[in-house]
Design an enzyme around this catalytic site. Structure first.
Site, PDB file in Angstrom:
ATOM      1  CG  LEU A   1      -4.186   0.754   6.549  1.00  0.00           C
ATOM      2  CD1 LEU A   1      -5.744   0.851   6.431  1.00  0.00           C
ATOM      3  CD2 LEU A   1      -3.519  -0.116   5.172  1.00  0.00           C
TER       4      LEU A   1
ATOM      5  CG  HIS B   1       5.305  11.770  -8.343  1.00  0.00           C
ATOM      6  ND1 HIS B   1       5.059  10.856  -7.030  1.00  0.00           N
ATOM      7  CD2 HIS B   1       5.794  12.808  -7.987  1.00  0.00           C
ATOM      8  CE1 HIS B   1       5.814  11.532  -6.251  1.00  0.00           C
ATOM      9  NE2 HIS B   1       6.046  12.783  -6.520  1.00  0.00           N
TER      10      HIS B   1
HETATM   11  P1  OAD Z   1       3.779   4.367  -0.095  1.00  0.00           P
HETATM   12  O1  OAD Z   1       3.581   3.001  -0.781  1.00  0.00           O
HETATM   13  O2  OAD Z   1       4.982   5.007   0.055  1.00  0.00           O
HETATM   14  O3  OAD Z   1       2.600   4.740   0.988  1.00  0.00           O
HETATM   15  C1  OAD Z   1       1.409   4.283   0.925  1.00  0.00           C
HETATM   16  C2  OAD Z   1       0.513   4.760   2.155  1.00  0.00           C
HETATM   17  O4  OAD Z   1      -0.496   4.385   2.144  1.00  0.00           O
HETATM   18  C3  OAD Z   1       1.045   3.975   3.224  1.00  0.00           C
HETATM   19  O5  OAD Z   1       1.401   5.077   4.523  1.00  0.00           O
HETATM   20  C4  OAD Z   1       0.114   2.839   3.757  1.00  0.00           C
HETATM   21  O6  OAD Z   1      -0.101   2.936   5.301  1.00  0.00           O
HETATM   22  C5  OAD Z   1      -1.279   3.737   3.242  1.00  0.00           C
HETATM   23  N1  OAD Z   1      -2.212   2.630   2.929  1.00  0.00           N
HETATM   24  C6  OAD Z   1      -2.085   1.668   2.400  1.00  0.00           C
HETATM   25  N2  OAD Z   1      -3.450   0.908   1.942  1.00  0.00           N
HETATM   26  C7  OAD Z   1      -4.284   1.873   2.532  1.00  0.00           C
HETATM   27  C8  OAD Z   1      -5.637   1.897   2.056  1.00  0.00           C
HETATM   28  N3  OAD Z   1      -6.393   0.969   1.718  1.00  0.00           N
HETATM   29  N4  OAD Z   1      -6.419   2.958   2.726  1.00  0.00           N
HETATM   30  C9  OAD Z   1      -5.582   4.152   3.024  1.00  0.00           C
HETATM   31  N5  OAD Z   1      -3.965   4.304   3.382  1.00  0.00           N
HETATM   32  C10 OAD Z   1      -3.711   3.149   2.982  1.00  0.00           C
HETATM   33  O7  OAD Z   1       3.072   5.457  -1.437  1.00  0.00           O
HETATM   34  P2  OAD Z   1       3.214   6.811  -1.631  1.00  0.00           P
HETATM   35  O8  OAD Z   1       3.286   7.849  -0.426  1.00  0.00           O
HETATM   36  O9  OAD Z   1       2.181   7.444  -2.549  1.00  0.00           O
HETATM   37  O10 OAD Z   1       7.187   8.128  -6.461  1.00  0.00           O
HETATM   38  O11 OAD Z   1       4.575   7.046  -2.366  1.00  0.00           O
HETATM   39  C11 OAD Z   1       5.264   8.294  -2.700  1.00  0.00           C
HETATM   40  C12 OAD Z   1       5.929   8.209  -4.002  1.00  0.00           C
HETATM   41  O12 OAD Z   1       7.027   7.385  -3.726  1.00  0.00           O
HETATM   42  C13 OAD Z   1       5.126   7.652  -5.108  1.00  0.00           C
HETATM   43  O13 OAD Z   1       4.309   8.490  -5.847  1.00  0.00           O
HETATM   44  C14 OAD Z   1       6.130   7.164  -6.121  1.00  0.00           C
HETATM   45  C15 OAD Z   1       7.163   6.548  -5.039  1.00  0.00           C
HETATM   46  O14 OAD Z   1       8.614   6.154  -5.088  1.00  0.00           O
HETATM   47  C16 OAD Z   1       7.366   8.270  -7.795  1.00  0.00           C
HETATM   48  O15 OAD Z   1       7.324   7.275  -8.553  1.00  0.00           O
HETATM   49  C17 OAD Z   1       8.267   9.413  -8.340  1.00  0.00           C
END
Ligand code: OAD
Length: 237
Positions: free
Chosen positions: A207, A113
């Site tokens: 998480l 990304h």
């Molecule tokens: P999200 O914010 O959608 O999801 C983050 C995940 O991490 C959630 O399922 C939380 O439960 C989990 N989480 C939070 N804290 C944690 C911890 N300490 N340890 C383990 N897990 C934890 O983020 P992404 O899935 O990365 O795209 O989002 C995907 C994409 O959506 C991003 O790359 C971005 C966004 O739009 C672009 O900018 C193109």
């Protein structure tokens, strides 16, 4: 000789915002659905950038500046150790635009990304490292044009980077591990299905169960900064 090499030769690791959460970097999909007070559509689409470049630049400038105040956590360090010590194939695919994986020392890494610390000139199509604020008056270091430089971030509606390389790695992976991602955004959310269909064992570390949790053979719930070092230690034993 690493014992797990008998089971796995080729590993693909996918990381998301949860990987960096324990370093103090905000995730995207918090309980209120906002990202640092903004709707994703207002700051992460090409249309948003055309409509209000000052707002979008201010948003990414602030996030870039924040990187100076955060450090890789134990999860990033563990993946860097895996990278250094795993004798088989490995590809770490991150959806994160921070630089915490590389600061921990990971090398077999790609940013699907984009990266906060890179700029992209839409006039000459060059991409280049960037530090400090970008803002609207940014000058392209390649062609010298002003006002055509944008953050080198893949926004909604744009094609993620290096999809061919990722697909190739998923086709041959025998272990796929997804860390700290909600499974809400494609194509990354579909990697588990590709890997599983091709015969890889699939492990999720998050998480809470992600949206694609049912596709994984195993889900470990907890913090990436605790569970990733434990998993890497297991693998390298
Ligand atoms: P999200 O914010 O959608 O999801 C983050 C995940 O991490 C959630 O399922 C939380 O439960 C989990 N989480 C939070 N804290 C944690 C911890 N300490 N340890 C383990 N897990 C934890 O983020 P992404 O899935 O990365 O795209 O989002 C995907 C994409 O959506 C991003 O790359 C971005 C966004 O739009 C672009 O900018 C193109």
């Amino acid at each position: 000789m690493v014992a797990s090499l008998e089971r796995y030769r080729s590993i693909v690791v996918l990381t998301g915002a949860g990987m960096s959460a324990d370093s103090g970097v905000a995730t995207f999909r918090g309980p209120d659905g906002l990202w640092e007070g903004h709707r994703v559509e207002d700051v992460a689409t090409p249309e948003a950038f055309r409509r209000d470049p000052a707002l979008v630049h201010a948003f990414y400038d602030a996030r870039r500046a924040k990187l100076d105040n955060v450090e890789p956590n134990a999860g990033h360090h563990a993946l860097a150790r895996l990278d250094a010590q795993w004798p088989g194939d490995l590809l770490i695919v991150t959806q994160n635009v921070d630089d915490l994986h590389e600061r921990a020392g990971a090398r077999r890494l790609l940013h699907m990304h984009g990266e906060l610390k890179r700029g992209w000139c839409t006039a000459c199509d060059r991409r280049f490292p960037w530090s400090g604020p970008m803002g609207e008056p940014a000058v392209c270091p390649g062609c010298g044009q002003t006002g055509q430089v944008r953050p080198d971030i893949v926004w909604f509606g744009e094609m993620p980077y290096e999809m061919e390389r990722i697909d190739e790695a998923l086709m041959t992976a025998d272990l796929f591990v997804s860390i700290g991602t909600s499974g809400a955004v494609y194509p990354a959310a579909g990697f588990v299905q590709t890997a599983r269909y091709r015969g890889a064992r699939c492990l999720e570390i998050n998480l809470e169960p992600s949206q694609g949790s049912i596709f994984f053979h195993e889900t470990r719930l907890g913090r990436a900064s605790e569970l990733v070092p434990a998993w890497v230690a297991e693998l390298l034993t």
